[in-house]
Write a protein that holds these residues in place. Structure first.
Motif, PDB file in Angstrom:
ATOM      1  N   ARG A 186      11.561  47.911  50.723  1.00  0.00           N
ATOM      2  CA  ARG A 186      11.706  48.566  49.424  1.00  0.00           C
ATOM      3  C   ARG A 186      13.156  48.545  48.942  1.00  0.00           C
ATOM      4  O   ARG A 186      13.426  48.757  47.759  1.00  0.00           O
ATOM      5  N   MET A 187      14.083  48.314  49.885  1.00  0.00           N
ATOM      6  CA  MET A 187      15.486  48.231  49.495  1.00  0.00           C
ATOM      7  C   MET A 187      15.861  46.847  48.979  1.00  0.00           C
ATOM      8  O   MET A 187      16.979  46.659  48.504  1.00  0.00           O
ATOM      9  N   VAL A 188      14.948  45.899  49.102  1.00  0.00           N
ATOM     10  CA  VAL A 188      15.232  44.532  48.656  1.00  0.00           C
ATOM     11  C   VAL A 188      14.728  44.378  47.224  1.00  0.00           C
ATOM     12  O   VAL A 188      13.552  44.115  46.976  1.00  0.00           O
ATOM     13  N   SER A 189      15.620  44.571  46.293  1.00  0.00           N
ATOM     14  CA  SER A 189      15.277  44.458  44.877  1.00  0.00           C
ATOM     15  C   SER A 189      16.572  44.217  44.103  1.00  0.00           C
ATOM     16  O   SER A 189      17.668  44.475  44.615  1.00  0.00           O
ATOM     17  N   PRO A 190      16.462  43.735  42.868  1.00  0.00           N
ATOM     18  CA  PRO A 190      17.682  43.521  42.070  1.00  0.00           C
ATOM     19  C   PRO A 190      18.499  44.795  41.892  1.00  0.00           C
ATOM     20  O   PRO A 190      19.731  44.763  41.916  1.00  0.00           O
ATOM     21  N   GLY A 191      17.817  45.921  41.708  1.00  0.00           N
ATOM     22  CA  GLY A 191      18.533  47.174  41.509  1.00  0.00           C
ATOM     23  C   GLY A 191      19.342  47.589  42.725  1.00  0.00           C
ATOM     24  O   GLY A 191      20.512  47.974  42.614  1.00  0.00           O
ATOM     25  N   THR A 192      18.732  47.506  43.901  1.00  0.00           N
ATOM     26  CA  THR A 192      19.448  47.878  45.127  1.00  0.00           C
ATOM     27  C   THR A 192      20.568  46.886  45.413  1.00  0.00           C
ATOM     28  O   THR A 192      21.631  47.277  45.922  1.00  0.00           O
ATOM     29  N   LEU A 193      20.346  45.624  45.085  1.00  0.00           N
ATOM     30  CA  LEU A 193      21.401  44.625  45.274  1.00  0.00           C
ATOM     31  C   LEU A 193      22.614  44.958  44.415  1.00  0.00           C
ATOM     32  O   LEU A 193      23.765  44.862  44.880  1.00  0.00           O
ATOM     33  N   LEU A 194      22.386  45.362  43.172  1.00  0.00           N
ATOM     34  CA  LEU A 194      23.493  45.727  42.282  1.00  0.00           C
ATOM     35  C   LEU A 194      24.256  46.942  42.823  1.00  0.00           C
ATOM     36  O   LEU A 194      25.484  47.006  42.742  1.00  0.00           O
ATOM     37  N   THR A 247      20.829  59.111  40.681  1.00  0.00           N
ATOM     38  CA  THR A 247      19.453  59.546  40.900  1.00  0.00           C
ATOM     39  C   THR A 247      18.534  58.925  39.853  1.00  0.00           C
ATOM     40  O   THR A 247      17.435  58.451  40.185  1.00  0.00           O
ATOM     41  N   ILE A 248      18.974  58.913  38.605  1.00  0.00           N
ATOM     42  CA  ILE A 248      18.173  58.294  37.543  1.00  0.00           C
ATOM     43  C   ILE A 248      18.042  56.789  37.791  1.00  0.00           C
ATOM     44  O   ILE A 248      16.973  56.204  37.578  1.00  0.00           O
ATOM     45  N   VAL A 249      19.120  56.155  38.250  1.00  0.00           N
ATOM     46  CA  VAL A 249      19.051  54.731  38.599  1.00  0.00           C
ATOM     47  C   VAL A 249      17.996  54.513  39.676  1.00  0.00           C
ATOM     48  O   VAL A 249      17.160  53.599  39.575  1.00  0.00           O
ATOM     49  N   ALA A 250      18.015  55.351  40.715  1.00  0.00           N
ATOM     50  CA  ALA A 250      17.025  55.237  41.785  1.00  0.00           C
ATOM     51  C   ALA A 250      15.618  55.431  41.248  1.00  0.00           C
ATOM     52  O   ALA A 250      14.684  54.699  41.627  1.00  0.00           O
ATOM     53  N   CYS A 251      15.439  56.402  40.362  1.00  0.00           N
ATOM     54  CA  CYS A 251      14.110  56.666  39.802  1.00  0.00           C
ATOM     55  C   CYS A 251      13.590  55.465  39.013  1.00  0.00           C
ATOM     56  O   CYS A 251      12.388  55.158  39.051  1.00  0.00           O
TER      57      CYS A 251
END
Length: 442
Positions: A72-80, A403-407
């Motif tokens: 779940r940590m492998v995504s464009p958002g987490t990469l950024l 937190t909003i970014v994570a959501c």
């Protein structure tokens, strides 16, 4: 130690094993400590105990032992987020080895450690909140924390007639009235959309009421930056929300309540046409922005590193050397501390969030998923509240923003999974119908 401190400490210590066994509980508790800041109500050593760290350790350990779903940590958002953290680390390493910045090296690493903890918990939030049900609870917890502050402030506003500024809890990121106003602007969309998406009628009424009284609460932080952020959020919600028919009268009532209680001091401070509109506070912001820009001109790649707002540097780069202040802007703050590359990466994360919410809204419309659509709208408007108010406030590393970014990252993941399950169920149903038909005619 007062009795309330003893009770809270017992509850807290009893919760730590639960954080290990149930990491999602640990995530919720971490945000309660981060947003509600219950330790601020205590006295003595219990008020300065590292509560957040004590929760984070068993929560992360429990995730590693019991879940370990790192995918779940492998995504464009987490990469950024990881790339942004790596750049923060690089600028910290370089600035602490650069002679002109070495005098604040200890502060740089202290600030780096603080931001690292926030980003680390942001990543583990994305990994642990793996369903829409969990995301809903996370949003409810965040909204409820700030709802407590608003509900507590409203009677105070009525009794005092708005003659005193509203502040957040002591020793927190929202202790200052400006930061408190920023947080309320981010929470206002949460109240509004939760009032629409929640099925329990009492929750719907509660969040509708909180939405209404948050408007005057923002007014009486006496923060001009927060007032501009509120204006932007409200106008865009009216223009872009499908519930504008309900929204307009509610907002009008909230503004009316605020203006009725507005004392002369508030009206004077908020009046942009007065002779002294460019007051000391405004001049401080201009001074800080000139400092940020001048420093970035000399160190455009890496900036000055965290905590670069020092007397020594202000005396060299600021128009008014004695006016030692923070950045007074999310964007200028990142520019001064991490250079143009750092600002580019930070804005890249913001752009990703808006692009993702736009994509979610389009897909939710295709799947006729009203709730997912509303949640995407909610997070989008919350970001707008942060970005507009953040133009005048130096809260670039606000845990609420991340937190909003994570959501948003979580919503993208759980929505995709939900829609894929629906598609698979539809295909299975079609195959069963085809099979039944072939059997009947066989």
């Amino acid at each position: 130690m007062p009795l309330r401190a003893v009770v809270l400490l017992l509850l807290f210590c009893g919760s730590l094993p639960v954080c290990f066994i149930r990491p999602f509980y640990g995530i919720l508790l971490w945000y309660v400590v981060a947003f509600l800041n219950p330790q601020s109500f205590l006295w003595g050593a219990s008020g300065v105990f590292p509560w957040a760290l004590a929760i984070a350790i068993p929560t992360i350990a429990g995730f590693v032992v019991f879940s370990s779903d790192w995918r779940r940590m492998v995504s464009p958002g987490t990469l950024l987020i990881v790339v942004l953290w790596l750049w923060f680390t690089i600028t910290s390493l370089i600035s602490t080895q650069t002679p002109v910045f070495m005098h604040h090296a200890s502060d740089t690493w202290e600030r780096w450690s603080f931001v690292t903890k926030i980003l680390l918990m942001t990543l583990f939030t994305i990994a642990i909140v793996n369903s829409f049900a969990r995301l809903r609870l996370l949003v409810l917890v965040a909204a409820s924390c700030f709802g407590v502050f608003v509900a507590k402030a409203f009677p105070f506003l009525i009794v005092t007639g708005g003659n005193y500024r509203l502040y957040g809890p002591e020793r927190s990121m929202i202790a200052d009235n400006n930061d408190f106003g920023l947080a309320l602007n981010m929470t206002l969309p949460l109240f509004f959309f939760l009032a629409q998406t929640e099925t329990n009628r009492w929750l719907k009424r509660l969040f509708a009421f909180l939405f209404l009284i948050t408007i005057p609460a923002v007014f009486f932080t006496y923060s001009r930056g927060a007032l501009l952020g509120l204006t932007a959020v409200v106008l865009l919600m009216v223009l872009r929300s499908k519930a504008r028919i309900l929204l307009i009268p509610v907002i009008a009532l909230g503004i009316t309540v605020a203006l009725v209680f507005a004392p002369p001091e508030w009206k004077h401070r908020m009046n942009p046409t007065r002779e002294d509109a460019i007051d000391a506070s405004a001049n401080e912001r201009f001074n800080a922005r000139h400092f940020c820009w001048n420093l970035a001109q000399d160190y455009p790649i890496t900036g000055g590193g965290f905590a670069t707002f020092t007397p020594e540097l202000f005396s060299h780069y600021a128009p008014v050397a004695l006016d030692i202040r923070g950045p007074h802007s999310v964007y200028f703050g990142v520019l001064a501390e991490h250079g143009f590359i750092g600002l580019f990466l930070y804005l890249g994360l913001v752009f990703f969030c808006f692009k993702t919410t736009s994509r979610i809204k389009k897909l939710a419309t295709l799947h006729d998923d009203h709730t997912i659509f509303q949640y995407a709208q909610m997070f989008r408007f919350s970001l707008i509240g942060f970005l507009v108010s953040g133009t005048f406030l130096g809260r670039a590393y606000f845990d609420y923003f991340f937190t909003i970014v994570a959501c948003i990252v979580i919503l993208s993941q759980v929505a995709k999974e939900s829609w894929n399950r629906e598609a698979a169920e539809e295909r299975l149903t079609e195959m069963e119908c085809i099979g039944a038909g072939e059997g009947a005619y066989g």
